[in-house]
Motif scaffolding. Structure first.
Motif, PDB file in Angstrom:
ATOM      1  N   PRO A  22       4.024  -0.982  19.505  1.00  0.00           N
ATOM      2  CA  PRO A  22       2.607  -0.995  19.894  1.00  0.00           C
ATOM      3  C   PRO A  22       1.898   0.348  19.725  1.00  0.00           C
ATOM      4  CG  PRO A  22       4.015  -1.142  21.830  1.00  0.00           C
ATOM      5  CD  PRO A  22       4.913  -1.231  20.627  1.00  0.00           C
ATOM      6  N   TYR A  23       2.631   1.425  19.520  1.00  0.00           N
ATOM      7  CA  TYR A  23       2.044   2.759  19.438  1.00  0.00           C
ATOM      8  C   TYR A  23       2.127   3.360  18.035  1.00  0.00           C
ATOM      9  CZ  TYR A  23       6.932   3.167  20.808  1.00  0.00           C
ATOM     10  OH  TYR A  23       8.282   2.972  20.918  1.00  0.00           O
ATOM     11  N   VAL A  24       2.291   2.507  17.028  1.00  0.00           N
ATOM     12  CA  VAL A  24       2.399   2.958  15.637  1.00  0.00           C
ATOM     13  C   VAL A  24       1.500   2.083  14.767  1.00  0.00           C
ATOM     14  CG1 VAL A  24       3.969   3.184  13.670  1.00  0.00           C
ATOM     15  CG2 VAL A  24       4.786   3.721  15.959  1.00  0.00           C
TER      16      VAL A  24
ATOM     17  N   ALA B 247      -4.576   1.446  21.139  1.00  0.00           N
ATOM     18  CA  ALA B 247      -4.283   0.573  20.002  1.00  0.00           C
ATOM     19  C   ALA B 247      -5.233  -0.616  20.053  1.00  0.00           C
ATOM     20  CB  ALA B 247      -2.836   0.111  20.043  1.00  0.00           C
ATOM     21  N   VAL B 248      -6.087  -0.724  19.061  1.00  0.00           N
ATOM     22  CA  VAL B 248      -7.076  -1.802  19.061  1.00  0.00           C
ATOM     23  C   VAL B 248      -6.564  -3.085  18.409  1.00  0.00           C
ATOM     24  CG1 VAL B 248      -9.054  -0.248  19.176  1.00  0.00           C
ATOM     25  CG2 VAL B 248      -8.173  -0.949  16.953  1.00  0.00           C
ATOM     26  N   ASN B 249      -5.516  -2.995  17.605  1.00  0.00           N
ATOM     27  CA  ASN B 249      -5.046  -4.176  16.867  1.00  0.00           C
ATOM     28  C   ASN B 249      -3.792  -4.817  17.437  1.00  0.00           C
ATOM     29  OD1 ASN B 249      -7.120  -3.837  15.015  1.00  0.00           O
ATOM     30  ND2 ASN B 249      -5.901  -2.532  13.695  1.00  0.00           N
ATOM     31  N   GLY B 250      -3.266  -4.314  18.532  1.00  0.00           N
ATOM     32  CA  GLY B 250      -2.006  -4.837  19.033  1.00  0.00           C
ATOM     33  C   GLY B 250      -2.124  -5.421  20.428  1.00  0.00           C
ATOM     34  N   PRO B 251      -1.005  -5.912  20.943  1.00  0.00           N
ATOM     35  CA  PRO B 251      -1.012  -6.532  22.259  1.00  0.00           C
ATOM     36  C   PRO B 251      -1.128  -5.533  23.412  1.00  0.00           C
ATOM     37  CG  PRO B 251       1.213  -6.453  21.410  1.00  0.00           C
ATOM     38  CD  PRO B 251       0.302  -5.964  20.309  1.00  0.00           C
ATOM     39  N   VAL B 252      -0.835  -4.273  23.153  1.00  0.00           N
ATOM     40  CA  VAL B 252      -0.859  -3.248  24.189  1.00  0.00           C
ATOM     41  C   VAL B 252      -2.036  -2.313  23.910  1.00  0.00           C
ATOM     42  CG1 VAL B 252       0.461  -1.398  25.285  1.00  0.00           C
ATOM     43  CG2 VAL B 252       1.649  -3.398  24.364  1.00  0.00           C
ATOM     44  N   PRO B 253      -3.014  -2.235  24.807  1.00  0.00           N
ATOM     45  CA  PRO B 253      -4.220  -1.457  24.511  1.00  0.00           C
ATOM     46  C   PRO B 253      -4.072   0.061  24.620  1.00  0.00           C
ATOM     47  CG  PRO B 253      -4.412  -2.465  26.662  1.00  0.00           C
ATOM     48  CD  PRO B 253      -3.143  -2.986  26.053  1.00  0.00           C
ATOM     49  N   ARG B 254      -3.095   0.525  25.401  1.00  0.00           N
ATOM     50  CA  ARG B 254      -2.956   1.979  25.574  1.00  0.00           C
ATOM     51  C   ARG B 254      -1.606   2.314  26.191  1.00  0.00           C
ATOM     52  NH1 ARG B 254      -6.611   0.001  28.109  1.00  0.00           N
ATOM     53  NH2 ARG B 254      -6.534  -0.539  30.282  1.00  0.00           N
ATOM     54  N   GLY B 255      -1.229   3.569  26.078  1.00  0.00           N
ATOM     55  CA  GLY B 255       0.016   4.047  26.666  1.00  0.00           C
ATOM     56  C   GLY B 255       0.090   5.548  26.541  1.00  0.00           C
TER      57      GLY B 255
ATOM     58  N   VAL C 123       5.763   5.265  26.917  1.00  0.00           N
ATOM     59  CA  VAL C 123       5.549   4.459  28.112  1.00  0.00           C
ATOM     60  C   VAL C 123       4.252   3.686  27.933  1.00  0.00           C
ATOM     61  CG1 VAL C 123       5.250   4.482  30.614  1.00  0.00           C
ATOM     62  CG2 VAL C 123       6.719   6.203  29.529  1.00  0.00           C
ATOM     63  N   TRP C 124       4.326   2.391  28.177  1.00  0.00           N
ATOM     64  CA  TRP C 124       3.166   1.518  28.065  1.00  0.00           C
ATOM     65  C   TRP C 124       3.368   0.354  29.035  1.00  0.00           C
ATOM     66  CZ3 TRP C 124       4.939  -3.129  25.888  1.00  0.00           C
ATOM     67  CH2 TRP C 124       6.119  -3.041  25.169  1.00  0.00           C
ATOM     68  N   ASN C 125       2.346  -0.409  29.290  1.00  0.00           N
ATOM     69  CA  ASN C 125       2.416  -1.498  30.250  1.00  0.00           C
ATOM     70  C   ASN C 125       3.126  -2.694  29.621  1.00  0.00           C
ATOM     71  OD1 ASN C 125       2.025  -3.571  32.069  1.00  0.00           O
ATOM     72  ND2 ASN C 125      -0.097  -3.025  32.509  1.00  0.00           N
ATOM     73  N   GLY C 126       4.375  -2.896  30.003  1.00  0.00           N
ATOM     74  CA  GLY C 126       5.175  -3.976  29.443  1.00  0.00           C
ATOM     75  C   GLY C 126       4.662  -5.362  29.776  1.00  0.00           C
ATOM     76  N   ALA C 127       3.754  -5.473  30.750  1.00  0.00           N
ATOM     77  CA  ALA C 127       3.188  -6.776  31.088  1.00  0.00           C
ATOM     78  C   ALA C 127       2.347  -7.340  29.942  1.00  0.00           C
ATOM     79  CB  ALA C 127       2.327  -6.662  32.350  1.00  0.00           C
ATOM     80  N   TYR C 128       1.907  -6.462  29.036  1.00  0.00           N
ATOM     81  CA  TYR C 128       1.145  -6.923  27.878  1.00  0.00           C
ATOM     82  C   TYR C 128       2.035  -7.553  26.805  1.00  0.00           C
ATOM     83  CZ  TYR C 128      -3.100  -4.533  29.434  1.00  0.00           C
ATOM     84  OH  TYR C 128      -4.202  -4.136  30.128  1.00  0.00           O
TER      85      TYR C 128
END
Length: 108
Positions: free
Chosen positions: A37-39, A61-69, A87-92
């Motif tokens: 999600p961060y690449v 990240a605007v194109n993925g399931p995780v918006p930020r981290g 580290v990112w919110n795994g709930a996404y």
């Protein structure tokens, strides 16, 4: 990959993945880069901080399931990356993404 030390550690905390050694990190990033999600396209840096021993940055990240981290980077005495921690919110992330990330970590 030239920025990593030979005994570096790569961690993705929500995915519960820890990879050691420059060669293994390279193999993982080669296989998983398109789904992390961060690449990739649409990923940007929002805020950076640090000093001579490391630092970190907040990403979006605007194109993925995780918006930020956030990503932390620790450096060795020669300025190479010794530890890279994402580290990112795994709930996404759904089970399919987490399973895919784990599968990419398997070395054959």
């Amino acid at each position: 990959m030239d920025l990593f030390s030979s005994d570096a550690v790569f961690e993705d905390v929500p995915a519960h993945i820890q990879i050691t050694s420059k060669a293994s990190i390279h193999a993982y990033l080669t296989k998983a880069g398109s789904v992390l999600p961060y690449v990739g396209a649409g990923t940007g840096v929002r805020h950076v901080l640090g000093n001579d021993v490391g630092g970190g940055y907040e990403w979006t990240a605007v194109n993925g399931p995780v918006p930020r981290g956030i990503t932390g980077i620790e450096l060795d005495p020669w300025g190479r990356i010794e530890r890279f921690t994402a580290v990112w919110n795994g709930a996404y992330a759904d089970d399919a993404l987490l399973t895919l990330l784990a599968r990419k970590a398997i070395e054959r």
